[in-house]
Design a protein around this motif. Structure first.
Motif, short mmCIF file in Angstrom:
data_model
loop_
_atom_site.label_atom_id
_atom_site.label_comp_id
_atom_site.label_asym_id
_atom_site.label_seq_id
_atom_site.Cartn_x
_atom_site.Cartn_y
_atom_site.Cartn_z
N ARG A 136 8.91 3.99 -1.75
CA ARG A 136 9.86 4.23 -3.05
C ARG A 136 9.91 3.06 -3.98
O ARG A 136 9.62 1.97 -3.37
N MET A 137 9.75 3.64 -5.20
CA MET A 137 9.65 2.54 -6.20
C MET A 137 10.68 2.95 -7.49
O MET A 137 10.90 4.10 -7.63
N GLU A 138 11.41 2.08 -7.85
CA GLU A 138 12.39 2.30 -9.01
C GLU A 138 12.61 1.03 -10.16
O GLU A 138 12.13 0.08 -9.79
N THR A 139 12.91 1.48 -11.19
CA THR A 139 13.08 0.62 -12.21
C THR A 139 14.22 -0.42 -12.03
O THR A 139 15.27 0.51 -11.52
N VAL A 140 14.04 -1.44 -12.21
CA VAL A 140 15.45 -2.37 -12.17
C VAL A 140 15.95 -2.47 -13.59
O VAL A 140 15.49 -2.80 -14.44
N LYS A 141 17.22 -2.07 -13.82
CA LYS A 141 18.01 -2.27 -15.00
C LYS A 141 18.47 -3.78 -15.25
O LYS A 141 18.49 -4.44 -14.31
N LEU A 142 18.56 -4.15 -16.62
CA LEU A 142 18.96 -5.29 -17.05
C LEU A 142 20.44 -5.75 -15.94
O LEU A 142 21.23 -4.71 -16.02
N GLY A 143 20.60 -6.78 -15.47
CA GLY A 143 21.72 -7.21 -14.89
C GLY A 143 21.76 -6.75 -13.41
O GLY A 143 22.71 -7.16 -12.65
N ASP A 192 14.06 9.33 1.11
CA ASP A 192 12.86 9.30 0.96
C ASP A 192 11.93 8.62 1.96
O ASP A 192 10.72 8.85 2.08
N MET A 193 12.64 8.15 3.21
CA MET A 193 11.77 7.24 3.99
C MET A 193 10.76 8.38 4.78
O MET A 193 11.44 9.46 5.37
N PRO A 194 9.84 8.07 5.29
CA PRO A 194 8.90 8.94 5.80
C PRO A 194 9.28 8.78 7.43
O PRO A 194 9.99 8.01 8.00
N PRO A 195 9.20 10.16 8.15
CA PRO A 195 9.68 10.15 9.54
C PRO A 195 8.91 9.09 10.23
O PRO A 195 7.88 8.82 9.89
N ALA A 196 9.55 8.65 11.40
CA ALA A 196 8.84 7.57 12.06
C ALA A 196 7.60 8.17 12.70
O ALA A 196 6.88 7.19 13.37
N SER A 197 7.21 9.40 12.98
CA SER A 197 6.29 9.89 13.65
C SER A 197 4.97 9.80 12.86
O SER A 197 4.02 10.29 13.17
N ASP A 198 5.11 9.35 11.30
CA ASP A 198 4.12 9.25 10.74
C ASP A 198 3.18 8.03 10.92
O ASP A 198 3.11 7.03 10.43
N ASN A 199 2.51 8.13 12.17
CA ASN A 199 1.74 6.89 12.66
C ASN A 199 0.22 7.21 12.51
O ASN A 199 -0.45 7.74 13.38
N GLN A 254 0.91 -1.07 0.07
CA GLN A 254 -0.04 -0.08 -0.02
C GLN A 254 0.70 1.42 -0.01
O GLN A 254 1.91 1.25 0.54
N CYS A 255 0.46 2.17 -0.73
CA CYS A 255 0.94 3.54 -0.46
C CYS A 255 -0.08 4.57 0.04
O CYS A 255 -1.29 4.37 0.11
N VAL A 256 0.51 5.50 1.02
CA VAL A 256 -0.54 6.27 1.59
C VAL A 256 -0.11 7.62 1.19
O VAL A 256 1.04 8.18 1.00
N GLN A 257 -1.14 8.51 1.11
CA GLN A 257 -1.04 10.05 1.30
C GLN A 257 -0.30 10.56 -0.32
O GLN A 257 -0.83 10.08 -1.18
N ASP A 258 0.73 11.16 -0.02
CA ASP A 258 1.36 11.82 -1.27
C ASP A 258 2.08 10.78 -1.98
O ASP A 258 2.59 10.87 -2.94
N ARG A 259 2.26 9.63 -1.48
CA ARG A 259 3.08 8.55 -2.05
C ARG A 259 1.93 7.60 -3.05
O ARG A 259 2.63 6.67 -3.55
N THR A 260 0.81 7.92 -3.01
CA THR A 260 -0.37 7.12 -3.79
C THR A 260 0.23 7.22 -5.39
O THR A 260 -0.34 6.42 -6.23
N SER A 261 0.97 8.34 -5.69
CA SER A 261 1.21 8.47 -6.88
C SER A 261 2.54 7.31 -7.56
O SER A 261 3.07 7.29 -8.48
N LEU A 262 3.04 6.65 -6.54
CA LEU A 262 4.28 6.04 -6.99
C LEU A 262 4.03 5.12 -8.05
O LEU A 262 5.15 4.97 -8.91
#
Length: 125
Positions: free
Chosen positions: A92-99, A112-119, A47-55
């Motif tokens: 976070r999501m990223e493309t995996v390159k060949l190899g 990019d990690m959200p703060p621990a207080s995002d509870n 799941q993605c939450v809040q502003d990360r729903t566009s990942l």
């Protein structure tokens, strides 16, 4: 603590507005491994939450992606029954390159990690 996994993007769902100020979105990757001569396929839902729903928007179904995520668990009580819910929160999501695989290749930037207080209470019930 954060985790990462590499797999093929096989499903992306619509954004769900849970509350006026809280939204989520889910997506699924397929992770296939050869173990002892057998091929094991798992489907992992994030799941993605809040502003990360566009990942997931930058990717197409079938793309090989690396997902970085946190594991969050919640205890939920309804009608006197206890239930436990575990969410894999992608940040976070990223493309995996060949190899490139999950054990090598590019270094990971954890800024990019959200703060621990995002509870946020994100129970869908």
């Amino acid at each position: 603590m954060s985790y990462e996994i590499v797999g093929k993007l096989v499903a992306v769902f619509e954004i769900v507005q849970r509350k006026e100020t809280f939204k989520t979105r889910e997506f699924v990757i397929e992770k296939t491994e050869d173990i002892g001569g057998r091929t094991i396929t798992n489907y992992v839902k994030f799941q993605c939450v809040q502003d990360r729903t566009s990942l997931p928007d930058r990717f197409n179904l079938g793309d090989e992606v690396k997902v970085q995520f946190n594991i969050k668990g919640t205890k939920w009580v309804k009608d006197g029954r206890e239930n436990y819910i575990t969410n894999l929160d992608a940040w976070r999501m990223e493309t995996v390159k060949l190899g490139q695989n999950s054990n090598g290749g590019d270094s990971v930037d954890y800024h990019d990690m959200p703060p621990a207080s995002d509870n946020i209470d994100d129970l869908p019930f």
